[in-house]
Write a protein that holds these residues in place. Structure first.
Motif, PDB file in Angstrom:
ATOM      1  N   TYR A  50       0.831  -1.216   0.000  1.00 58.42           N
ATOM      2  CA  TYR A  50       0.000   0.000   0.000  1.00 58.42           C
ATOM      3  C   TYR A  50       0.864   1.264   0.000  1.00 58.42           C
ATOM      4  O   TYR A  50       0.495   2.273  -0.593  1.00 58.42           O
ATOM      5  CB  TYR A  50      -0.962  -0.006   1.201  1.00 58.42           C
ATOM      6  CG  TYR A  50      -2.177  -0.887   0.987  1.00 58.42           C
ATOM      7  CD1 TYR A  50      -3.244  -0.447   0.200  1.00 58.42           C
ATOM      8  CD2 TYR A  50      -2.265  -2.141   1.556  1.00 58.42           C
ATOM      9  CE1 TYR A  50      -4.356  -1.246  -0.011  1.00 58.42           C
ATOM     10  CE2 TYR A  50      -3.388  -2.954   1.355  1.00 58.42           C
ATOM     11  CZ  TYR A  50      -4.422  -2.503   0.579  1.00 58.42           C
ATOM     12  OH  TYR A  50      -5.526  -3.295   0.371  1.00 58.42           O
ATOM     13  N   GLU A  73      -3.876  -1.458   7.476  1.00 55.61           N
ATOM     14  CA  GLU A  73      -2.749  -2.402   7.423  1.00 55.61           C
ATOM     15  C   GLU A  73      -1.717  -2.049   8.490  1.00 55.61           C
ATOM     16  O   GLU A  73      -1.097  -2.937   9.083  1.00 55.61           O
ATOM     17  CB  GLU A  73      -2.094  -2.406   6.031  1.00 55.61           C
ATOM     18  CG  GLU A  73      -2.999  -2.766   4.872  1.00 55.61           C
ATOM     19  CD  GLU A  73      -3.623  -4.156   4.973  1.00 55.61           C
ATOM     20  OE1 GLU A  73      -3.344  -4.906   5.925  1.00 55.61           O
ATOM     21  OE2 GLU A  73      -4.424  -4.474   4.088  1.00 55.61           O
ATOM     22  N   GLU A 125      -5.432  -9.521  -1.188  1.00 58.65           N
ATOM     23  CA  GLU A 125      -6.417  -9.703  -0.113  1.00 58.65           C
ATOM     24  C   GLU A 125      -7.101 -11.062  -0.223  1.00 58.65           C
ATOM     25  O   GLU A 125      -7.371 -11.703   0.783  1.00 58.65           O
ATOM     26  CB  GLU A 125      -7.453  -8.569  -0.134  1.00 58.65           C
ATOM     27  CG  GLU A 125      -6.873  -7.169   0.015  1.00 58.65           C
ATOM     28  CD  GLU A 125      -6.273  -6.887   1.391  1.00 58.65           C
ATOM     29  OE1 GLU A 125      -6.202  -7.806   2.233  1.00 58.65           O
ATOM     30  OE2 GLU A 125      -5.855  -5.733   1.616  1.00 58.65           O
ATOM     31  N   GLU A 161      -9.713  -7.418   5.699  1.00 58.08           N
ATOM     32  CA  GLU A 161      -9.123  -7.740   4.390  1.00 58.08           C
ATOM     33  C   GLU A 161     -10.244  -7.944   3.360  1.00 58.08           C
ATOM     34  O   GLU A 161     -10.093  -7.574   2.198  1.00 58.08           O
ATOM     35  CB  GLU A 161      -8.241  -8.995   4.440  1.00 58.08           C
ATOM     36  CG  GLU A 161      -7.233  -9.101   5.581  1.00 58.08           C
ATOM     37  CD  GLU A 161      -6.223  -7.979   5.703  1.00 58.08           C
ATOM     38  OE1 GLU A 161      -6.353  -6.959   4.996  1.00 58.08           O
ATOM     39  OE2 GLU A 161      -5.302  -8.112   6.521  1.00 58.08           O
ATOM     40  N   HIS A 164     -11.187  -4.626   2.106  1.00 58.95           N
ATOM     41  CA  HIS A 164     -10.202  -4.115   1.138  1.00 58.95           C
ATOM     42  C   HIS A 164     -10.412  -4.782  -0.230  1.00 58.95           C
ATOM     43  O   HIS A 164     -10.347  -4.131  -1.272  1.00 58.95           O
ATOM     44  CB  HIS A 164      -8.775  -4.393   1.617  1.00 58.95           C
ATOM     45  CG  HIS A 164      -8.451  -3.763   2.947  1.00 58.95           C
ATOM     46  ND1 HIS A 164      -7.335  -4.091   3.666  1.00 58.95           N
ATOM     47  CD2 HIS A 164      -9.119  -2.838   3.673  1.00 58.95           C
ATOM     48  CE1 HIS A 164      -7.330  -3.391   4.799  1.00 58.95           C
ATOM     49  NE2 HIS A 164      -8.393  -2.628   4.823  1.00 58.95           N
TER      50      HIS A 164
HETATM   51 FE   FE2 Z   1      -5.802  -5.632   3.661  1.00 61.57          FE
END
Ligand code: FE2
Ligand code: FE2
Length: 200
Positions: A50, A73, A125, A161, A164
Protein backbone atom coordinates in the motif's frame (compact mmCIF):
# COMPACT_ATOMS: atom_id res chain seq x y z
CA UNK A 1 -23.98 -4.23 -9.01
CA UNK A 2 -21.48 -4.02 -6.21
CA UNK A 3 -22.44 -2.70 -2.86
CA UNK A 4 -20.65 0.40 -1.70
CA UNK A 5 -17.94 -0.52 0.72
CA UNK A 6 -17.20 1.98 3.41
CA UNK A 7 -14.43 1.34 5.88
CA UNK A 8 -15.45 1.63 9.46
CA UNK A 9 -13.49 4.26 11.32
CA UNK A 10 -10.09 3.27 12.65
CA UNK A 11 -10.60 1.14 15.74
CA UNK A 12 -8.28 0.17 18.50
CA UNK A 13 -7.04 -3.38 18.07
CA UNK A 14 -7.34 -5.69 21.04
CA UNK A 15 -4.21 -7.79 21.24
CA UNK A 16 -4.85 -11.28 22.64
CA UNK A 17 -3.51 -11.33 26.18
CA UNK A 18 -5.14 -14.54 27.34
CA UNK A 19 -3.91 -17.08 27.79
CA UNK A 20 -0.58 -15.39 28.53
CA UNK A 21 2.49 -16.83 26.85
CA UNK A 22 3.73 -18.38 30.10
CA UNK A 23 0.45 -20.29 30.49
CA UNK A 24 0.61 -21.92 27.07
CA UNK A 25 1.66 -25.52 26.65
CA UNK A 26 4.75 -26.07 24.45
CA UNK A 27 2.73 -27.22 21.44
CA UNK A 28 0.48 -24.15 21.53
CA UNK A 29 3.50 -21.88 21.99
CA UNK A 30 4.99 -23.27 18.79
CA UNK A 31 1.68 -22.98 16.95
CA UNK A 32 1.23 -19.34 18.00
CA UNK A 33 4.81 -18.49 17.09
CA UNK A 34 4.24 -19.92 13.64
CA UNK A 35 0.98 -18.02 13.21
CA UNK A 36 2.47 -14.76 14.47
CA UNK A 37 5.63 -15.01 12.35
CA UNK A 38 3.85 -15.62 9.07
CA UNK A 39 1.03 -13.15 9.74
CA UNK A 40 3.52 -10.48 10.74
CA UNK A 41 5.35 -11.07 7.44
CA UNK A 42 2.05 -10.83 5.54
CA UNK A 43 0.96 -7.64 7.22
CA UNK A 44 4.39 -6.12 6.67
CA UNK A 45 4.01 -7.06 3.02
CA UNK A 46 0.59 -5.40 2.90
CA UNK A 47 2.00 -2.29 4.56
CA UNK A 48 4.74 -1.87 1.94
CA UNK A 49 2.45 -2.75 -0.99
CA UNK A 50 0.00 0.00 0.00
CA UNK A 51 2.95 2.30 0.64
CA UNK A 52 4.15 1.73 -2.94
CA UNK A 53 0.65 2.24 -4.33
CA UNK A 54 0.15 5.42 -2.34
CA UNK A 55 3.47 6.92 -3.40
CA UNK A 56 2.45 6.58 -7.05
CA UNK A 57 -1.27 7.39 -6.81
CA UNK A 58 -1.53 9.81 -3.90
CA UNK A 59 -2.47 12.76 -6.10
CA UNK A 60 -5.19 10.86 -7.98
CA UNK A 61 -8.78 10.16 -6.97
CA UNK A 62 -7.67 6.73 -5.71
CA UNK A 63 -5.30 8.34 -3.19
CA UNK A 64 -7.67 8.71 -0.21
CA UNK A 65 -9.05 5.15 -0.56
CA UNK A 66 -5.56 3.66 -0.70
CA UNK A 67 -4.56 5.77 2.32
CA UNK A 68 -7.57 4.51 4.29
CA UNK A 69 -6.77 0.87 3.58
CA UNK A 70 -3.08 1.47 4.29
CA UNK A 71 -3.98 2.88 7.73
CA UNK A 72 -5.75 -0.38 8.58
CA UNK A 73 -2.75 -2.40 7.42
CA UNK A 74 -0.57 -0.35 9.78
CA UNK A 75 -2.89 -1.36 12.63
CA UNK A 76 -2.66 -5.02 11.63
CA UNK A 77 1.12 -4.79 11.45
CA UNK A 78 1.35 -3.04 14.83
CA UNK A 79 -0.74 -5.82 16.41
CA UNK A 80 1.61 -8.53 15.15
CA UNK A 81 4.68 -6.50 16.10
CA UNK A 82 3.37 -6.52 19.68
CA UNK A 83 2.60 -10.23 19.51
CA UNK A 84 6.14 -10.96 18.29
CA UNK A 85 7.37 -9.47 21.56
CA UNK A 86 4.82 -11.01 23.93
CA UNK A 87 5.27 -14.43 22.32
CA UNK A 88 9.07 -14.20 22.06
CA UNK A 89 8.93 -14.86 18.35
CA UNK A 90 11.61 -13.93 15.83
CA UNK A 91 10.27 -12.35 12.63
CA UNK A 92 11.07 -14.10 9.37
CA UNK A 93 14.63 -13.41 8.29
CA UNK A 94 13.28 -12.54 4.85
CA UNK A 95 11.60 -9.28 5.94
CA UNK A 96 14.07 -7.05 4.03
CA UNK A 97 13.33 -9.04 0.87
CA UNK A 98 9.54 -8.83 1.33
CA UNK A 99 9.94 -5.08 1.92
CA UNK A 100 11.63 -4.59 -1.44
CA UNK A 101 9.39 -6.96 -3.39
CA UNK A 102 6.18 -5.71 -1.74
CA UNK A 103 6.98 -2.08 -2.45
CA UNK A 104 7.94 -2.95 -6.04
CA UNK A 105 4.66 -4.83 -6.61
CA UNK A 106 2.61 -1.99 -5.09
CA UNK A 107 4.37 0.80 -6.96
CA UNK A 108 4.73 -1.25 -10.17
CA UNK A 109 1.05 -2.10 -10.46
CA UNK A 110 0.12 1.49 -9.53
CA UNK A 111 2.28 2.74 -12.41
CA UNK A 112 0.17 0.59 -14.73
CA UNK A 113 -2.83 2.58 -13.52
CA UNK A 114 -5.39 2.69 -10.76
CA UNK A 115 -7.21 -0.42 -12.03
CA UNK A 116 -4.02 -2.50 -11.95
CA UNK A 117 -3.31 -1.28 -8.42
CA UNK A 118 -6.81 -2.38 -7.42
CA UNK A 119 -6.32 -5.73 -9.18
CA UNK A 120 -3.19 -6.14 -7.05
CA UNK A 121 -5.25 -5.36 -3.93
CA UNK A 122 -7.92 -7.91 -4.88
CA UNK A 123 -5.33 -10.63 -5.51
CA UNK A 124 -3.36 -9.97 -2.32
CA UNK A 125 -6.42 -9.70 -0.11
CA UNK A 126 -7.99 -12.80 -1.63
CA UNK A 127 -4.91 -14.82 -0.72
CA UNK A 128 -4.69 -13.35 2.78
CA UNK A 129 -8.39 -14.01 3.47
CA UNK A 130 -7.87 -17.67 2.58
CA UNK A 131 -4.75 -17.79 4.75
CA UNK A 132 -6.51 -16.27 7.79
CA UNK A 133 -9.43 -18.65 7.26
CA UNK A 134 -7.05 -21.64 7.28
CA UNK A 135 -5.59 -20.48 10.59
CA UNK A 136 -9.01 -19.81 12.12
CA UNK A 137 -10.23 -23.27 11.07
CA UNK A 138 -7.14 -24.89 12.58
CA UNK A 139 -7.66 -23.11 15.93
CA UNK A 140 -11.39 -23.91 15.98
CA UNK A 141 -10.57 -27.55 15.35
CA UNK A 142 -8.12 -27.63 18.27
CA UNK A 143 -9.99 -25.75 21.00
CA UNK A 144 -12.30 -22.76 20.34
CA UNK A 145 -12.33 -21.89 24.04
CA UNK A 146 -8.60 -21.85 24.58
CA UNK A 147 -7.92 -19.95 21.37
CA UNK A 148 -10.89 -17.57 21.61
CA UNK A 149 -8.82 -14.37 21.71
CA UNK A 150 -6.55 -15.34 18.84
CA UNK A 151 -9.55 -16.45 16.76
CA UNK A 152 -11.23 -13.09 17.46
CA UNK A 153 -8.19 -11.13 16.32
CA UNK A 154 -7.67 -13.18 13.16
CA UNK A 155 -11.39 -12.97 12.33
CA UNK A 156 -11.40 -9.18 12.73
CA UNK A 157 -8.43 -8.83 10.42
CA UNK A 158 -9.93 -11.32 7.95
CA UNK A 159 -13.09 -9.20 7.82
CA UNK A 160 -11.07 -6.03 7.19
CA UNK A 161 -9.12 -7.74 4.39
CA UNK A 162 -12.49 -8.68 2.92
CA UNK A 163 -13.45 -4.98 2.95
CA UNK A 164 -10.20 -4.12 1.14
CA UNK A 165 -10.87 -6.87 -1.40
CA UNK A 166 -14.39 -5.52 -2.04
CA UNK A 167 -13.12 -1.95 -2.36
CA UNK A 168 -10.61 -3.15 -4.96
CA UNK A 169 -13.41 -4.67 -7.03
CA UNK A 170 -15.60 -1.61 -6.60
CA UNK A 171 -12.74 0.64 -7.73
CA UNK A 172 -12.41 -1.17 -11.05
CA UNK A 173 -9.91 -4.00 -10.49
CA UNK A 174 -11.48 -6.12 -13.19
CA UNK A 175 -10.91 -3.38 -15.78
CA UNK A 176 -7.14 -3.73 -15.32
CA UNK A 177 -5.15 -4.79 -18.37
CA UNK A 178 -4.63 -8.58 -18.37
CA UNK A 179 -6.61 -8.85 -15.14
CA UNK A 180 -6.53 -12.67 -14.90
CA UNK A 181 -2.85 -12.93 -15.70
CA UNK A 182 -1.96 -10.14 -13.28
CA UNK A 183 -4.02 -11.44 -10.38
CA UNK A 184 -2.90 -15.05 -10.87
CA UNK A 185 0.74 -13.95 -10.86
CA UNK A 186 0.28 -11.89 -7.70
CA UNK A 187 -1.67 -14.67 -5.93
CA UNK A 188 1.11 -17.11 -6.77
CA UNK A 189 3.70 -14.66 -5.43
CA UNK A 190 1.74 -14.30 -2.17
CA UNK A 191 1.44 -18.05 -1.76
CA UNK A 192 5.18 -18.51 -2.27
CA UNK A 193 5.89 -15.70 0.23
CA UNK A 194 3.56 -17.33 2.80
CA UNK A 195 5.10 -20.78 2.31
CA UNK A 196 8.64 -19.45 2.62
CA UNK A 197 7.83 -17.23 5.62
CA UNK A 198 6.33 -20.27 7.36
CA UNK A 199 9.70 -21.98 7.19
CA UNK A 200 12.34 -19.29 7.78
FE1 FE2 B 1 -5.80 -5.63 3.66
FE1 FE2 C 1 -3.91 -6.58 6.81
Amino acid sequence: MLRTVALRSVRAVAIPTKPAYRDLDPETRELYKKIIRVDHAGERGADVIYNGQYDVLKNTDAGPKIKEMWEQEKEHLAAFEKLLVTHRTAPTVLLPLWDILGYAVGAGTAMMGKEAAMACTVAVEDTIIGHYNDQIRELLKRDPQQHAEMIKLLSKFRDEEQEHHDIGLEEGAEQAPAYQLLTNAIKLGCKVAIAVSNEI
